[in-house]
Design an enzyme around this catalytic site. Structure first.
Site, PDB file in Angstrom:
ATOM      1  NE  ARG A 233     -17.291  49.163  45.550  1.00 43.03           N
ATOM      2  CZ  ARG A 233     -17.333  50.403  45.992  1.00 43.03           C
ATOM      3  NH1 ARG A 233     -16.743  51.366  45.322  1.00 43.03           N
ATOM      4  NH2 ARG A 233     -17.949  50.709  47.111  1.00 43.03           N
ATOM      5  N   GLY A 234     -11.807  46.539  43.622  1.00 48.36           N
ATOM      6  CA  GLY A 234     -11.194  45.908  42.449  1.00 48.36           C
ATOM      7  C   GLY A 234     -10.769  44.476  42.730  1.00 48.36           C
TER       8      GLY A 234
END
Length: 348
Positions: free
Chosen positions: A287-288
């Site tokens: 997600r980052g």
């Protein structure tokens, strides 16, 4: 004229807000690209969190919605349309539209799941065979901003529902085997005071960005903030007139960035470096990486550039990663500093 002005609820102009650049940038980028995934704003009480969030909603240009539709449906974008509107379009019906201000919905702390998601009238459905849906806040927030103050005090179950809807862009309500689904694409903004407890890491990770704000310490800046607020409270109309040009310029910049966003590119080598930074920081999941790529593109579009460069990434990466780091209770280094150190190592 004055009577009309007095009846209107004036919103403090976004461009008149002094300081808090991190929070303002995170909100602007999420408005340019709602798929960034919202922003969590953590900071001291009385630092203008609610004022800033209401101000960005007020700044945005009006949106075109289908008349008498419960979900602010778009007239041509299928992803932002309710099933009823889709059906009418397929039947060849002529739909009327009108312009409304971007919805700004507050979620109260004591809200129930029904208030958030909406309810189905089971009795009417069973007796008359008619699906009657009473829309909740997720329906009203479609194509707008959903704001949750003190999100760290909200029931985890409701936070889960919010984050699922924000990520998928849809809300599904099921009761007694009857199901209704509607579009629910919004910018989720949460705010809170760290003294009142943190969100669970797995929930925090699902917010696209995390802005930290602190009480301003510089006396001259504090005076400037107080004077600005006093001026607005005494004569809101004059204050809004003073910032009208700046407001219009920022509105135009956001609209241009939204239209440019799909054509902005990011070089493969820069993508690799973003992922290398996430790896070095032991960020769980991908997600980052995804959010940093999206935010860098949104920032490049905001700068009216068609390609992301290193400075764009440096500007947004701390906002995208600081809340995804594993917390070490004995660590004295701020998570933002830790991100900056790794970014400087890899890019230099």
């Amino acid at each position: 004229m004055n009577k009309i002005q007095n009846k209107t609820r004036h919103i403090f102009p976004f461009t008149a807000i002094v300081g808090q650049e991190e929070m303002k940038l995170a909100l602007i980028l999420n408005v340019i690209d709602p798929k960034i995934g919202g922003v969590m704003i953590m900071g001291d009480r009385g630092t203008g969190k609610s004022t800033t969030i209401r101000a960005i909603a007020d700044l945005l240009p009006k949106i075109e919605v289908v008349l008498d539709d419960l979900f602010n449906s778009h007239i041509s974008d299928y992803d932002l349309m309710s099933d009823v509107v889709k059906q009418k379009i397929q039947e060849g019906s002529n739909l009327s539209t009108h312009l409304i201000k971007v919805p700004m919905i507050d979620l109260p702390l004591g809200a129930t799941e029904d208030r958030l998601c909406g309810t189905i009238d089971i009795e009417k459905a069973l007796n008359e065979g008619i699906k009657t849906f009473e829309p909740g806040l997720l329906a009203k927030a479609n194509r707008g901003i959903l704001y949750v103050d003190e999100v760290n005090l909200l029931d985890d179950h409701l936070v889960d529902i919010l984050l699922d809807s924000a990520a998928s862009g849809w809300n599904t309500v099921e009761r007694e085997g009857i199901s209704i689904r509607h579009p629910s694409r919004f910018v989720l903004v949460g705010s809170g005071n760290p003294e009142e407890g943190e969100l669970r890491p797995q929930l925090l990770d699902r917010f696209g960005m995390h802005a930290e704000i602190r009480t301003v310490k510089d006396p001259s800046l504090r005076v400037q903030i107080v004077e600005q607020r006093s001026k607005f409270d005494q004569d809101p109309f004059s204050c809004m007139k003073e910032f009208e040009d700046k407001q219009n310029q920022l509105k135009e910049d956001i609209v241009i960035a939204q239209s440019m966003l799909s054509s902005v590119v990011i070089d493969y080598d820069l993508k690799v470096k973003i992922s290398k930074i996430c790896g070095e920081l032991n960020v769980d999941g991908l997600r980052g990486d995804i959010v940093t790529n999206r935010a860098a593109k949104a920032f490049a579009a905001y700068q009216k550039k068609d390609e992301v460069d290193v400075d764009d990434i440096k500007k947004v990466i701390t906002l995208c990663l600081r809340h995804r780091l594993r917390k070490d209770p004995l660590d004295t280094i701020d998570s933002g500093t830790k991100v900056n150190d790794v970014v400087n190592d890899i890019f230099n």
